[in-house]
Design a protein around this motif. Structure first.
Motif, short mmCIF file in Angstrom:
data_model
loop_
_atom_site.label_atom_id
_atom_site.label_comp_id
_atom_site.label_asym_id
_atom_site.label_seq_id
_atom_site.Cartn_x
_atom_site.Cartn_y
_atom_site.Cartn_z
N UNK A 353 -11.03 15.27 11.62
CA UNK A 353 -9.57 14.69 11.41
C UNK A 353 -9.35 13.90 10.15
N UNK A 354 -8.05 14.39 9.43
CA UNK A 354 -7.66 13.80 8.38
C UNK A 354 -7.01 12.30 8.75
N UNK A 355 -7.62 11.33 7.84
CA UNK A 355 -7.01 9.83 8.21
C UNK A 355 -5.52 10.04 8.27
N UNK A 356 -4.82 10.34 7.49
CA UNK A 356 -3.22 10.24 7.63
C UNK A 356 -2.54 10.88 8.97
N UNK A 357 -3.32 11.95 9.44
CA UNK A 357 -2.96 12.29 10.74
C UNK A 357 -3.05 11.27 11.75
N UNK A 358 -4.24 10.75 11.65
CA UNK A 358 -4.68 9.73 12.70
C UNK A 358 -3.69 8.59 12.54
#
Ligand code: PMP
Length: 417
Positions: A353-358
């Motif tokens: 998972x990309x941190x921005x999406x989370x």
């Protein structure tokens, strides 16, 4: 003793529910959910007493300071200089003129790098920083090292996010002039062994600057006991306003440094042929300062100082322990920064998972966290990651906030899978 100073000597019981009521913004909703504010490392929220002090200043006292004979100017000057004294007491500096008001941590570090560096760094001299530094404690040193043909050296860290103290010892040498490191890492939460860093640096005749931006909101700092040469922090991270910060410097060092900027307040006498400079602290405070910022910062310090430092530390340690335990139960989640001594900051990544999406999915559920490199790109390079999700706690956060974060994370991961 004025009211503000008196407030520093009395303590209030540490009751998180009543503390929460002091912060108006915590009552609002975001995206239809009660705000869960876990981005305190970026900036902390403001208690009503700080908001009121700012409001009161503009309604009642606003005037320019230091040169006015009229009533309001004297009132504002007194409030500003009282604020300096409040900061002095808070960090236990020996003299109020060792406490300089700046725009923030970044400005404080730039002041030292530019002023001290330009006068004292010689070609071939060395400045030591660490892998975990914020860009604000990297770039000013790169700039001055470039200018002075000095050498920038970097202390490596262990995978846990702790300084490699053996490597640090071997970096220290005859040419080390300055060691500049974070007291607490903003990305990892690591509390660095600054007492050892200071002792070892002084043994080599090097000065030490500590970037205290992430430390002062969490624990009390005693600059005299530390015997630190320069200490920098920002008002906004300790529940005060933006645009104001502090540089503490030892008197003899500050006296031997040239002014950082020229203009009003830093002069004694100006002629076209020659200007003589004012004494400390004014020598480093050119131009109309952030008067209300200083007053707001003092109100913030008064607010924090009403609580026993031990009670505050215990509360934040409990949050850190609880959040660490709960987050670790999420499959694929890895905490970045597992030092033995940590402030209440948790950075993590989630496999795939990309941190921005989370972060975006958490925001949709009313939760404010920070995602990205946190202005520590070399540190992210060390871990070979683009960034992290960072939850950073303050005194007003609760175990319930952690539970909501964990539940929201699980929901976000379901949506992303
Ligand atoms: N150093 C550290 C460790 C920080 O966390 C920050 C802010 N994120 C800074 C320096 C810079 O602070 P400011 O932007 O208030 O100047």
């Amino acid at each position: 003793m004025n009211k503000a100073l008196a407030a520093q000597t009395e303590t209030s019981p540490f009751d998180v529910e009543s503390i929460r009521k002091d912060f108006p913004i915590l009552q609002r909703e975001v995206n239809g959910r009660p705000l869960i504010y876990l981005d305190n490392g970026a900036t902390a929220q403001k208690p009503k007493s700080v908001i009121d002090a700012i409001d009161r200043y503009y309604r009642d006292q606003n005037s320019n300071i230091h040169r006015g004979v009229h009533h309001l100017s004297q009132l504002a000057t007194q409030a500003y200089e009282d604020a300096r004294e409040t900061v002095r007491r808070f960090i236990n500096a020996g003299h109020d003129y060792e406490v300089l008001f700046t725009r923030g941590t970044t400005d404080s570090i730039n002041l030292v790098a530019a002023s001290w560096g330009r006068r004292f760094l010689e070609p071939g001299d060395e400045v030591v920083i660490s892998t975990m530094e914020h860009h604000s404690n990297i770039v000013p040193w790169q700039m001055i090292c470039d200018e002075r043909r000095a050498i920038l050296k970097v202390i490596p860290i262990h995978e846990s996010g702790e300084l490699d103290m053996v490597a640090f010892q071997s970096l220290l040498g005859d040419r080390t002039r300055m060691v500049a490191i974070a007291h607490v890492s903003n990305s990892l939460g690591t509390i660095n062994p600054v007492e050892d860093v200071i002792r070892m640096s002084h043994e080599h005749g090097a000065l030490v600057l500590l970037d205290g931006a992430q430390c002062v909101p969490h624990m009390r700092v005693d600059v005299k006991a530390l015997d630190v040469d320069f200490y920098a922090f920002s008002g906004h991270k300790i529940f005060g306003p933006t645009g104001v910060g502090i540089l503490y410097g030892k008197e003899d060092l500050l006296n031997n440094m040239p002014p950082y900027q020229g203009g009003g307040d830093m002069i004694k006498k100006v002629t076209f042929e020659k200007t003589t400079y004012n004494t400390l602290p004014h020598k480093f405070e050119a131009g109309t300062p952030n008067i209300v910022g200083g007053i707001g910062l003092a109100a913030a310090i008064d607010y924090v100082s009403q609580f026993e430092p031990r009670a505050l530390a215990d509360h934040e340690q409990d949050l850190l322990d609880y959040a660490t335990e709960k987050l670790q139960q999420i499959p694929g989640l890895k905490i970045i920064g597992t030092a033995e001594h940590k402030a209440s900051v948790i950075s993590f990544i989630i496999e795939g998972q990309h941190p921005f999406d989370v972060g975006t999915l958490l925001d949709q559920q009313g939760i404010a966290v920070r995602t990205g490199h946190h202005c520590t790109q070399p540190l992210m390079d060390y871990y070979h990651i683009p960034g992290t999700v960072r939850a950073s706690f303050a005194m007003y956060n609760t175990r319930a906030d952690v539970d909501i974060l964990v539940a929201a994370l699980k929901r976000a991961l379901e949506m992303l899978s």
